[in-house]
Design an enzyme around this catalytic site. Structure first.
Site, mmCIF file in Angstrom:
data_model
loop_
_atom_site.group_PDB
_atom_site.id
_atom_site.type_symbol
_atom_site.label_atom_id
_atom_site.label_comp_id
_atom_site.label_asym_id
_atom_site.label_seq_id
_atom_site.Cartn_x
_atom_site.Cartn_y
_atom_site.Cartn_z
ATOM 1 N N SER A 172 29.251 -75.622 -47.322
ATOM 2 C CA SER A 172 29.778 -75.150 -46.041
ATOM 3 C C SER A 172 31.300 -75.238 -45.961
ATOM 4 C CB SER A 172 29.101 -75.932 -44.913
ATOM 5 O OG SER A 172 29.356 -75.344 -43.668
ATOM 6 N N ASP A 177 30.615 -70.986 -45.658
ATOM 7 C CA ASP A 177 29.335 -70.306 -45.915
ATOM 8 C C ASP A 177 28.958 -69.377 -44.761
ATOM 9 O OD1 ASP A 177 28.700 -72.377 -44.147
ATOM 10 O OD2 ASP A 177 26.756 -72.796 -45.070
ATOM 11 N N ASP A 187 28.498 -69.681 -41.488
ATOM 12 C CA ASP A 187 27.528 -69.948 -40.417
ATOM 13 C C ASP A 187 28.208 -70.446 -39.144
ATOM 14 O OD1 ASP A 187 28.104 -72.545 -41.216
ATOM 15 O OD2 ASP A 187 26.027 -73.150 -41.534
ATOM 16 N N ALA A 233 30.405 -76.785 -30.141
ATOM 17 C CA ALA A 233 31.834 -76.513 -29.978
ATOM 18 C C ALA A 233 32.448 -76.011 -31.290
ATOM 19 C CB ALA A 233 32.558 -77.762 -29.486
ATOM 20 N N ARG A 263 28.893 -92.846 -29.183
ATOM 21 C CA ARG A 263 27.662 -92.722 -29.979
ATOM 22 C C ARG A 263 27.955 -93.071 -31.432
ATOM 23 N NH1 ARG A 263 28.114 -87.727 -32.731
ATOM 24 N NH2 ARG A 263 25.981 -87.841 -33.494
ATOM 25 N N GLY A 272 26.534 -90.317 -37.448
ATOM 26 C CA GLY A 272 25.338 -90.153 -38.288
ATOM 27 C C GLY A 272 25.612 -90.458 -39.743
#
Length: 594
Positions: free
Chosen positions: A73, A310, A312, A412, A552, A555
């Site tokens: 990506s 890529d 997307d 976003a 938060r 990940g």
């Protein structure tokens, strides 16, 4: 019937693709991130080989073809990765991410056999909700995997490894060569529905949708109008460049060039140039024009769009008036979602006089906690459209979008699409047919109302074709945005004026162990550590009506991501600093207190 898979042949073949080791001799551990495996391209062969088997087993379990894209990506050119596509053209089910991870890291033949056996247990099937009856005989065909890659130098060897893994375990592989990620998603989506799925079919569908969306737009009336119908595209030196050129060709014809001309830049740079200070990720994060391609010399009236490596994701931008440092005025995914939702709402209003939809369609916009508060207020209060909030990541947004008749989502960062349910498309077709026939029972209204309503229905139908239904797609996104702007007679100024973003800040706080923080309510509320959320709420309360903040865990790394917005730049900065301090105190911050 359960399909036989040649697990013995696969584990034997895996010896040719050993798991690489780090300098201390320990095996490198691969983890499945937000969008698959992604790391340096030179250590990925074993992982990609094993992903070939995951895709093959997934195809055997579902009885339908699956897909693999070899891409990293928006990462630098030396990186690569693998994205797995489920049989309905969407993301792999979340439950299968751990299967892929288990197989990628399995140290020997027996652990590999065990990982494959687990995938094949009925409890792990997680079949997609949309079971489209196969066009072929009822017996599932042998496992089949569609394969594509982006332009990275490590791509051909890694694609060959993926093919080897899938074929070793007994799948047939269709190698489609260079493709954007969303193209491969579309191939799998179309094949699932028994539709034509070759590359020319993809281009033809998008081009047809675009032409029909702008069918009612008059030709250019002045030179100024010509500029309004042209865009400058930063292709990130990636696979999107050649595909955008082919798409322009498919739209084709002098009539369409009057409607949209694309000036493609950063199309095939030197080695090492992929995503290097260009592309949607760079433009969106830095709020600057691409460093290459001459964007800093364009006038502020020129409409620019940047796609990622890529293709997307997309973000629109233009050079800021006031200074010469290449800073850009950004129209991000929030603005794109608001534009698409505005268009859908407008078109449905034009259909209202003829009562085309009864009951009315449920339209929704799905956002994450990172969506700017001003965009949420615009969708909810100005458009009167439902706004749902989902966890960060397309795999969480897409299913929520599918709960609406028309669900629009864009992160976003510019990844997103609009999802029209099958039932909605059937109702759309039926309404067009009914009004075309002037059927009895159509409400008696003035003729021009009826003509305008049919035109609006056709435009809506065209949007369902111009947009990629499977996944976010920069190529289809550009066509839809351009068609909506043309139909409204808008430029970037009018689009930007829909709402003004509230000032916001995103900051990272390093902590010893991010797992001490658990969150709920689409990641906007911290449940643990005890007392942390109350402290954040109190800080937010001191900053006025427009203030909002959350924390938060990342990940991917041991940091906590803090987001804050407020009515002023100073307020947003101060609130972010306060919340970072709270996180540091409650969650075991490392280093100096913010």
């Amino acid at each position: 019937a359960r399909i036989d898979m040649d697990v013995d042949a696969f584990v034997a073949a895996s010896d040719a693709y050993p798991i690489p080791t780090s300098p201390d001799g320990a095996p490198i551990r691969f983890s499945y991130g937000t969008a698959g495996f992604r790391t340096r391209g030179d250590v990925l062969a074993s992982t990609v080989f094993r992903c070939g088997a995951v895709a093959a087993v997934r195809s055997a379990v579902t009885g339908r073809a699956t897909g693999i894209v070899v891409t990293a990506s928006h990462n630098p050119e030396r990186d690569n990765g693998v994205k797995l596509v489920d049989c309905d053209g969407g993301m792999l089910p979340v439950a299968w991410e751990r299967h892929a991870e288990a197989l990628a890291n399995a140290p020997g033949w027996e652990t590999m056999r065990a990982a494959i056996a687990t995938m094949r247990t009925p409890a792990e099937a997680h079949l997609p909700k949309h079971a489209h009856p196969p066009a072929h005989a009822a017996d599932p065909p042998p496992p089949h995997v569609f394969l594509a890659r982006d332009t990275r130098p490590t791509g051909p060897a890694l694609a060959a490894a993926a093919k080897a893994g899938a074929e070793a375990i007994g799948a047939s592989v269709t190698d489609l060569g260079l493709m954007t990620t969303p193209q491969l998603h579309y191939v799998v989506y179309a094949s699932h529905r028994g539709w034509p799925s070759a590359e020319p079919d993809y281009f033809a569908r998008l081009a047809r949708g675009f032409r029909h969306m702008v069918a009612g737009v008059p030709g250019p009336s002045s030179a100024n109008d010509d500029e309004r119908r042209s865009i400058v595209v930063d292709c990130a030196n990636g696979v999107g460049a050649a595909k955008l050129a082919a798409l322009a060709e498919a739209i084709g014809g002098p009539t369409s060039r009057n409607v949209l001309s694309m000036d493609l830049r950063n199309v095939a740079g030197e080695p090492g140039s992929l995503n290097e200070q260009v592309g949607a990720d760079f433009v969106q994060k830095e709020k600057r024009t691409p460093a290459h391609g001459g964007f800093d010399t364009l006038g502020p009236s020129r409409r620019c769009v940047s796609v990622d490596g890529d293709a997307d994701r997309l973000v629109y931008f233009r050079l800021k008036n006031d200074d010469n440092d290449g800073s850009a005025e950004l129209l991000d995914g929030d603005k794109i979602a608001a534009l698409v939702a505005t268009s859908v709402t407008d078109l449905l209003e034009r259909c209202a006089p003829v009562n085309a939809f009864d009951p009315p369609l449920r339209v929704g916009v799905v956002q994450t906690a990172y969506a700017n508060g001003a965009s949420t207020a615009y969708v909810r209060d100005v458009l009167g459209v439902e706004c749902a909030c989902a966890n960060t990541g397309v795999k969480f947004l897409h299913p929520v979008a599918e709960t609406f008749d028309v669900g629009v989502y864009f992160e976003a960062n510019g990844h997103g699409t609009a999802v029209f349910s099958d039932a909605t498309i059937e109702r759309l077709d039926a309404a067009i047919e009914r009004l075309d026939a002037g059927a009895d029972g159509a409400p008696v209204g003035s003729a021009e109302h009826s003509t305008d309503a049919v035109a609006a229905l056709r435009e809506l139908k065209a949007m369902t074709e111009a947009i990629n239904p499977a996944v976010g797609d920069a190529l289809s996104g550009i066509l839809v945005v351009e068609a909506v702007l043309l139909a409204k007679g808008w430029g970037l100024t009018e689009w930007g004026n829909m709402y003004a973003d509230l000032p916001s800040r995103q900051v990272k706080v390093t902590v010893r162990d991010r797992s001490v923080i658990t969150v709920t309510d689409a990641e906007r509320v911290a449940v643990t550590p005890d007392g942390m959320q109350a402290a954040i709420d109190e800080a937010v309360g001191r900053h006025g009506a427009h203030a909002r903040a959350f924390a938060r865990p990342s990940g991917t790394e041991d940091v906590v991501r803090v987001y804050a917005e407020a009515a002023t730049e100073a307020g947003a900065a101060e609130l972010a600093r306060e919340v970072c301090g709270i996180v540091y105190d409650f969650a075991g911050g490392v280093g100096d207190r913010p």
